[in-house]
Structure formats: C-alpha cells, structure tokens
Design a protein around this motif. Structure first.
Motif, short mmCIF file in Angstrom:
data_model
loop_
_atom_site.label_atom_id
_atom_site.label_comp_id
_atom_site.label_asym_id
_atom_site.label_seq_id
_atom_site.Cartn_x
_atom_site.Cartn_y
_atom_site.Cartn_z
N VAL A 56 0.86 -1.19 0.00
CA VAL A 56 0.00 0.00 0.00
C VAL A 56 0.89 1.23 0.00
CG1 VAL A 56 -1.70 1.32 1.31
CG2 VAL A 56 -1.92 -1.17 1.13
N ASP A 57 0.79 2.03 -1.07
CA ASP A 57 1.64 3.23 -1.13
C ASP A 57 0.83 4.52 -1.05
OD1 ASP A 57 0.56 2.83 -3.67
OD2 ASP A 57 2.30 3.67 -4.71
N THR A 58 -0.51 4.40 -1.04
CA THR A 58 -1.35 5.58 -0.77
C THR A 58 -2.58 5.16 0.02
OG1 THR A 58 -2.76 5.44 -2.76
CG2 THR A 58 -0.69 6.66 -2.98
N VAL A 59 -2.95 5.99 0.99
CA VAL A 59 -4.20 5.83 1.73
C VAL A 59 -4.89 7.19 1.70
CG1 VAL A 59 -5.27 5.28 3.95
CG2 VAL A 59 -3.17 4.09 3.26
N TYR A 60 -6.20 7.18 1.47
CA TYR A 60 -6.93 8.45 1.36
C TYR A 60 -8.21 8.36 2.17
CZ TYR A 60 -8.57 12.79 -0.81
OH TYR A 60 -8.98 14.07 -1.04
N PHE A 61 -8.30 9.19 3.23
CA PHE A 61 -9.54 9.31 4.02
C PHE A 61 -10.38 10.42 3.40
CE2 PHE A 61 -6.67 7.38 7.11
CZ PHE A 61 -7.49 6.47 7.77
N GLY A 62 -11.53 10.04 2.79
CA GLY A 62 -12.41 11.03 2.18
C GLY A 62 -13.77 11.01 2.84
N GLY A 63 -14.66 11.89 2.39
CA GLY A 63 -15.94 11.94 3.07
C GLY A 63 -17.01 12.67 2.28
N GLY A 64 -18.03 13.14 3.05
CA GLY A 64 -18.02 13.30 4.49
C GLY A 64 -16.90 14.19 5.01
N THR A 65 -16.71 14.10 6.30
CA THR A 65 -15.69 14.88 7.00
C THR A 65 -14.87 13.94 7.87
OG1 THR A 65 -17.27 16.71 7.11
CG2 THR A 65 -15.28 16.91 8.44
N PRO A 66 -13.76 13.38 7.34
CA PRO A 66 -12.96 12.44 8.14
C PRO A 66 -12.48 13.01 9.47
CG PRO A 66 -12.32 12.36 5.85
CD PRO A 66 -13.27 13.51 5.97
N THR A 67 -12.22 14.33 9.50
CA THR A 67 -11.69 14.93 10.72
C THR A 67 -12.75 15.08 11.81
OG1 THR A 67 -11.96 17.04 9.56
CG2 THR A 67 -9.74 16.14 9.71
N ILE A 68 -13.96 14.62 11.53
CA ILE A 68 -15.01 14.67 12.55
C ILE A 68 -14.88 13.52 13.54
CG2 ILE A 68 -16.90 13.29 11.57
CD1 ILE A 68 -18.77 15.63 12.06
N ILE A 69 -14.20 12.43 13.11
CA ILE A 69 -14.08 11.28 14.02
C ILE A 69 -12.78 11.37 14.82
CG2 ILE A 69 -15.50 9.86 12.49
CD1 ILE A 69 -13.02 8.25 11.80
N LYS A 70 -12.73 10.63 15.92
CA LYS A 70 -11.61 10.72 16.85
C LYS A 70 -10.30 10.28 16.18
CE LYS A 70 -14.57 9.50 20.80
NZ LYS A 70 -15.75 9.10 19.97
N PHE A 247 4.49 17.72 -5.77
CA PHE A 247 3.38 17.64 -4.82
C PHE A 247 2.05 17.23 -5.48
CE2 PHE A 247 6.48 20.04 -2.45
CZ PHE A 247 6.29 19.61 -1.13
N SER A 248 2.11 16.58 -6.63
CA SER A 248 0.88 16.02 -7.21
C SER A 248 0.32 14.98 -6.24
CB SER A 248 1.18 15.35 -8.55
OG SER A 248 1.71 16.28 -9.46
N CYS A 249 -1.00 14.81 -6.26
CA CYS A 249 -1.63 13.84 -5.36
C CYS A 249 -1.41 12.43 -5.89
CB CYS A 249 -3.14 14.13 -5.23
SG CYS A 249 -3.99 12.94 -4.16
N ARG A 250 -0.59 11.66 -5.20
CA ARG A 250 -0.25 10.32 -5.67
C ARG A 250 -1.45 9.38 -5.65
NH1 ARG A 250 4.44 9.33 -1.60
NH2 ARG A 250 3.92 7.15 -2.08
N HIS A 251 -2.34 9.57 -4.70
CA HIS A 251 -3.51 8.69 -4.64
C HIS A 251 -4.42 8.94 -5.84
CE1 HIS A 251 -6.50 6.05 -2.83
NE2 HIS A 251 -7.39 6.91 -3.26
N TRP A 256 -6.30 8.08 -12.36
CA TRP A 256 -6.05 8.54 -13.73
C TRP A 256 -5.08 7.62 -14.47
CZ3 TRP A 256 -5.29 13.44 -10.56
CH2 TRP A 256 -6.55 14.02 -10.29
N ASN A 257 -4.31 6.82 -13.73
CA ASN A 257 -3.41 5.85 -14.36
C ASN A 257 -4.02 4.46 -14.45
OD1 ASN A 257 -1.24 7.61 -14.85
ND2 ASN A 257 -0.51 7.41 -12.75
N GLN A 258 -5.29 4.34 -14.06
CA GLN A 258 -6.03 3.07 -14.10
C GLN A 258 -5.31 1.99 -13.27
OE1 GLN A 258 -6.65 0.74 -17.80
NE2 GLN A 258 -8.76 1.46 -17.76
N GLU A 259 -4.83 2.39 -12.10
CA GLU A 259 -4.19 1.44 -11.19
C GLU A 259 -5.21 0.90 -10.20
OE1 GLU A 259 -0.78 3.40 -9.48
OE2 GLU A 259 -0.12 4.14 -11.44
#
Length: 379
Positions: A56-70, A247-251, A256-259
């Motif tokens: 795993v080389d990228t993890v992305y917390f999206g939402g919603g609002t991820p920063t709302i949880i502890k 600083f492009s977003c690797r995730h 866009w690279n169909q990975e």
C-alpha cells in the motif's frame, strides 16, 4: 510487489453542504463506534485477496468529513491495514478536512498517527459565497486552518477551491487563490460547481432563486484561476488539479493511471482485477453486513479489453503529461497509431490534441471540450 491504493469513506458531517451529493449522514458518537468496527472488519476481509502480495503506497480518508471522528479511531483503521498488506514506508496518507475541525490537539495526533497530507475544503474566501453554498466555516477560519496545519509540520497541503458559483466573480476567484497560495499550500484542486439533482442548490435553481454563470463566464473563471496558479508556480497536471513540482496527489493519480485500489466504507468504490465494484450507500446496512462478515458488494462493471482501453485513454488525457502510445502498447498489446489513426487525424486537424513522437495530449481547446474528445475514441 504490486502497488495498491486504499480509499476510506468516512460518511459523517456536521451539516451537509448545499451542493454535495456524496453519501453522508449526521455524526454521533454511537455511530462512529459502530462505523469504526465495521471498517476494521471490512479491511480484514481483504486479507486472503491481498495476502501480502501488495504494498500500500497511498491511503486516502475522504468523506463526508474524516476529521469529525476521533484521531484514535483513525489510528485503529490505519493500523488494521498493515494486518492485510505491507505499507510503504514513504506512503502518502491523505485526509480531507473542514477548516474548523483542525484543532491544535487533533493536528498533533494526526501527525503522530502517520497522516502526512491534508486536503482542506476551503472552496472560497468570500464569506457571502460560503454561506450561499452551505459551508460551516468562514474565510478567517480557513486561513487559520492552513497556518495551524503548517505549524504542526504539515507541508503537503491541498486546498479545494470552487468556481462557477452564483454571484461569484472572477475577482473573487483571483482573490481566493492568491490568498491561499500566499499561505504556502502546495496543491489546489480547482473545481467547477455542478448542480446535482436532489441538492438544495439544484432545487433553488429550478425555482429560479439562483442563476448560474453562463458557459462563457464559467470558462473565463477557469482561465483566470489557471493564470493565477501558474504565475505562482502551481502547474496544471490534470484538468482540475494544480501543484508545486513534486506535490501532485499520488492517490488520485492512481485513478487517472487506471491502477488498482480498494474502497472501504459505505458507498466506497474499488477497482481490482479489471472489475469496478462498490459498497451500498447505507451506513446501517454497511455496519450490519460488515460485522456479520457479509460483504454485499455491488459489481458496477466487469471490464473487457475494449472498455479498459477507452477508459485508459479518457483518464490519461485528463493529465497534462498525456498518453504515451508506447506505454499503451505495453499495457494492451495494441498499436495506438494504427487503431486510432482516423481519430488522431481528425482531432489534430481540429487542434484538440497534440501528438509529438509517441505522446498524445489535449490542447487547451481540447481541455475545454474534453468530453467531446473522449467520445471520439468510443467504439
């Protein structure tokens, strides 16, 4: 080892924005606990499929609002990923955030947890516009959030900015982007507002309570924004994304690279083994099924070679670096020039694409009507 992205959908919000049609529900503590346990169960369900064959080389917390949880629950979720796959020591671990959820204490804990990239939903620095689109922060809080994140060691910061908003002017856009850039963000996602059916803004437009900018005005906003960013060394690498070099977003580049990537949480989408599938958009059902180890994933599409080729062309042409015909042949064992010779001639003659050596790129005119260009490659 094959590389893998992990997307985690956190479906909680304090208040849904007036333009948003992503799946989300109102947060409460009990639901956060149930959700966290369900997500960990789902991650563990991938153990056999992944079998430590992926890194795993990228993890992305999206939402919603991820920063709302502890932060402690975010850490538990991240820790569970390492039980089913190796995590690259240089992994990009991103999290979306609303400005007024980024407290000093939270930011400190996010850094300790391993989160190293923040995507802050600023949208505009005009307070009247923020109210109109239903954001729960103001411009002062937005800028303070960037400063606070930098104080806690976050250098890789994205700001979401939106154009094509009713009553918005090009001056608003130039002011918002200039002030964000002055704060030192390294990436800006620059999106045109689209009215989605079922949202409050869509209903308001249907009742003639708001008027959207016309097409020429929308394009002018885009051009003005692009000029501001490129003057300040944030260069366009995708139709809606601009970044300082490195600083492009690797995730997001995985999409866009169909990975391959897996999506965790209610409504999350995955792409594995040429199959696109998703989880149901229902938190209650998701939690119930997950705890019972009953993962009722919905297959959206089992893609054949023809579909994969078209999608790859469409995704790669979104990127300013374009599509490499040599890489296309390696991936699909098909000669791009032979297969699409008519399309290439038509689109180059009409100045919608450039083709130099083996690289195909959209022109600026092509970017403006990119969907039309993509359709030319459909069979």
């Amino acid at each position: 080892m094959k590389k893998l992205g992990v997307y985690i959908h956190v479906p909680f919000c304090k208040k849904k924005c007036n333009y948003c049609d992503f799946y989300s529900v109102k947060w409460d503590d009990e639901w956060e606990t149930k959700y966290t346990e369900a997500v960990i169960h789902e991650i563990k369900s991938y153990k056999e499929m992944l079998g430590h064959k992926y890194i795993v080389d990228t993890v992305y917390f999206g939402g919603g609002t991820p920063t709302i949880i502890k932060p402690s629950n975010l850490k538990r979720i991240l820790d569970s990923i390492s039980l089913v796959a190796d995590i690259d020591k240089d992994a990009e671990i991103s999290m979306e955030a609303n400005p007024n959820t980024l407290t000093d204490e939270n930011l400190k804990q996010y850094r300790e947890t391993g989160i190293n990239r923040l995507s802050i939903g600023i949208q505009s620095l005009n307070d009247e516009i923020l109210k109109k689109i239903g954001r729960i922060h103001n411009s002062k809080e937005a800028l303070e959030a960037i400063d606070r994140a930098k104080k806690h060691g976050f250098e890789n910061i994205n700001a979401d900015a939106m154009f094509n908003i009713p009553v918005q002017t090009t001056s608003d856009i130039e002011d918002t982007l200039t002030r964000i850039i002055e704060r030192g963000v390294k990436h800006i996602s620059f999106y045109s507002l689209k009215l989605e059916k079922g949202t409050p803004l869509y209903s308001m437009e249907q009742k003639n309570l708001i008027t959207m900018p016309d097409e020429d005005e929308e394009r002018n906003m885009y051009y003005k924004g692009r000029i501001v960013m490129e003057k300040n060394n944030l260069f366009q690498y995708e139709i809606s994304n601009f970044a300082v070099e490195g600083f492009s977003c690797r995730h997001n580049l995985k999409y866009w690279n169909q990975e391959e990537y897996i999506g965790i949480g209610p409504s999350a989408h995955s792409f594995m083994n040429s199959i696109r599938y998703s989880n149901p958009s229902d938190l209650n059902l998701y939690c119930k099924n997950s705890i019972e180890n009953n993962f009722n994933r919905i297959i959206q599409e089992e893609m054949n070679d023809k579909e994969l080729m078209f999608e790859y062309i469409m995704l790669r042409l979104r990127l300013t670096e374009g599509l490499d015909a040599k890489e296309f042949k390696k991936k699909f064992n098909v000669d791009f020039n032979e297969k699409y010779s008519e399309q290439i001639k038509y689109l180059t003659d009409n100045k919608l694409i450039e083709y130099n050596e083996s690289i195909v790129k959209l022109t600026q005119r092509g970017m403006d009507i990119s969907n039309y260009v993509f359709e030319e490659f459909m069979e």
